[in-house]
Scaffold this active site. Structure first.
Site, PDB file in Angstrom:
ATOM      1  N   CYS A   1       0.892  -1.197  -0.065  1.00  0.00           N
ATOM      2  CA  CYS A   1      -0.045   0.069  -0.189  1.00  0.00           C
ATOM      3  C   CYS A   1       0.983   1.232   0.140  1.00  0.00           C
ATOM      4  O   CYS A   1       1.510   1.599  -1.058  1.00  0.00           O
ATOM      5  CB  CYS A   1      -0.978  -0.083   1.206  1.00  0.00           C
ATOM      6  SG  CYS A   1      -2.478   0.986   0.896  1.00  0.00           S
TER       7      CYS A   1
ATOM      8  N   HIS B   1      -3.308  -5.005   1.675  1.00  0.00           N
ATOM      9  CA  HIS B   1      -2.571  -5.163   3.194  1.00  0.00           C
ATOM     10  C   HIS B   1      -2.328  -6.703   3.542  1.00  0.00           C
ATOM     11  O   HIS B   1      -3.006  -7.136   4.192  1.00  0.00           O
ATOM     12  CB  HIS B   1      -3.107  -4.558   4.215  1.00  0.00           C
ATOM     13  CG  HIS B   1      -3.091  -2.931   4.237  1.00  0.00           C
ATOM     14  ND1 HIS B   1      -2.033  -2.398   5.129  1.00  0.00           N
ATOM     15  CD2 HIS B   1      -3.892  -2.066   3.437  1.00  0.00           C
ATOM     16  CE1 HIS B   1      -2.309  -0.986   4.849  1.00  0.00           C
ATOM     17  NE2 HIS B   1      -3.129  -0.846   3.780  1.00  0.00           N
TER      18      HIS B   1
ATOM     19  N   GLU C   1      -0.618  -7.984   5.499  1.00  0.00           N
ATOM     20  CA  GLU C   1      -0.380  -8.452   6.858  1.00  0.00           C
ATOM     21  C   GLU C   1      -1.426  -8.377   7.674  1.00  0.00           C
ATOM     22  O   GLU C   1      -1.385  -8.597   8.887  1.00  0.00           O
ATOM     23  CB  GLU C   1       0.804  -7.181   7.240  1.00  0.00           C
ATOM     24  CG  GLU C   1      -0.110  -5.695   7.798  1.00  0.00           C
ATOM     25  CD  GLU C   1      -0.093  -4.876   6.329  1.00  0.00           C
ATOM     26  OE1 GLU C   1       0.117  -5.800   5.342  1.00  0.00           O
ATOM     27  OE2 GLU C   1      -0.519  -3.916   6.666  1.00  0.00           O
TER      28      GLU C   1
HETATM   29  N1  GLN Z   1      -3.451   6.236   0.904  1.00  0.00           N
HETATM   30  C1  GLN Z   1      -2.092   5.912   1.502  1.00  0.00           C
HETATM   31  C2  GLN Z   1      -0.964   6.588   0.861  1.00  0.00           C
HETATM   32  O1  GLN Z   1      -1.111   7.084  -0.371  1.00  0.00           O
HETATM   33  C3  GLN Z   1      -1.616   4.330   1.695  1.00  0.00           C
HETATM   34  C4  GLN Z   1      -3.007   3.807   2.390  1.00  0.00           C
HETATM   35  C5  GLN Z   1      -2.447   2.708   3.053  1.00  0.00           C
HETATM   36  O2  GLN Z   1      -1.232   2.271   3.054  1.00  0.00           O
HETATM   37  N2  GLN Z   1      -3.401   1.822   3.720  1.00  0.00           N
HETATM   38  O3  GLN Z   1      -0.064   6.669   1.298  1.00  0.00           O
END
Ligand code: GLN
Length: 194
Positions: free
Chosen positions: A78, A177, A179
């Site tokens: 992410c 995610h 994890e």
């Molecule tokens: N929207 C976040 C970003 O751009 C990422 C979100 C997340 O890691 N759950 O950093």
């Protein structure tokens, strides 16, 4: 194997627990000194704009960037995917990324700005049941370079399939995610592939 977890902000504890369960030795990386002896890195989810600023204030940006450029294996999830990408759209103007995997990503672009969702993924090379994946304000991959292997995709709100799990050599990036779902096969794949 010592696996560093970038511990500036985000899902640090969750990744560390998964790595320990899989028999790796997680090391919280907060300073350049913490990188010593680390064989691989996990860049967790969180807020990439914040992590990017903290990379500068901690002095980690250059030494971590140098290790990545030397070919250190890395898993970014992410916000971590955003940090590893070549190009970031809708970031802060001063946000920088490492360019460790040849992706153009747009932040917070799956569905609406606040959208979070869960879905099951078919992942190339993973046997057994579908991988349950949790997306939280996930980045959309707008471009994957020729060296990038797309291991799983999800249709966006327009029905366009978007890569959500990508590998380029020893670098793995997930828009979701891994994890958080209780299924550690992405981490296993990462640890096995280095
Ligand atoms: N929207 C976040 C970003 O751009 C990422 C979100 C997340 O890691 N759950 O950093």
């Amino acid at each position: 194997m010592k696996v560093g977890v970038l511990a500036l902000q985000g899902d640090v504890r969750e990744h560390s627990q998964v790595l320990a369960e899989l028999g790796a030795h997680p090391v919280a990386v907060r300073t350049p000194e913490d990188l010593t002896g680390v064989d691989a890195m996990v860049l967790p989810g969180g807020e990439s704009t914040t992590i990017s600023m903290l990379l500068d204030s901690s002095g980690l940006r250059r030494p971590l960037g140098a290790r990545l450029a030397e070919g250190m294996p890395a898993l970014g999830t992410c916000a971590g995917m955003v940090l590893l990408a070549t190009e970031v759209l809708d970031g802060r103007p001063d946000q920088e990324s490492f360019g460790a995997i040849d992706l153009t990503v747009r932040r917070n672009a799956f569905g609406r700005q606040v959208a979070s969702f869960e879905t099951d993924l078919d992942v190339a090379g993973l046997s057994g049941e579908a991988l349950h994946a949790v997306f939280i304000r996930a980045p959309v991959v707008e471009r994957a370079g020729p060296a990038v292997e797309v291991l799983a995709s999800v249709a966006d709100s327009q029905g366009v399939p978007r890569p959500v799990l990508c590998r380029q050599g020893v670098v793995v990036a997930a828009a979701f995610h891994p994890e958080l779902s209780g299924d550690w096969r992405v981490h296993e794949m990462f640890l096995a592939g280095r």
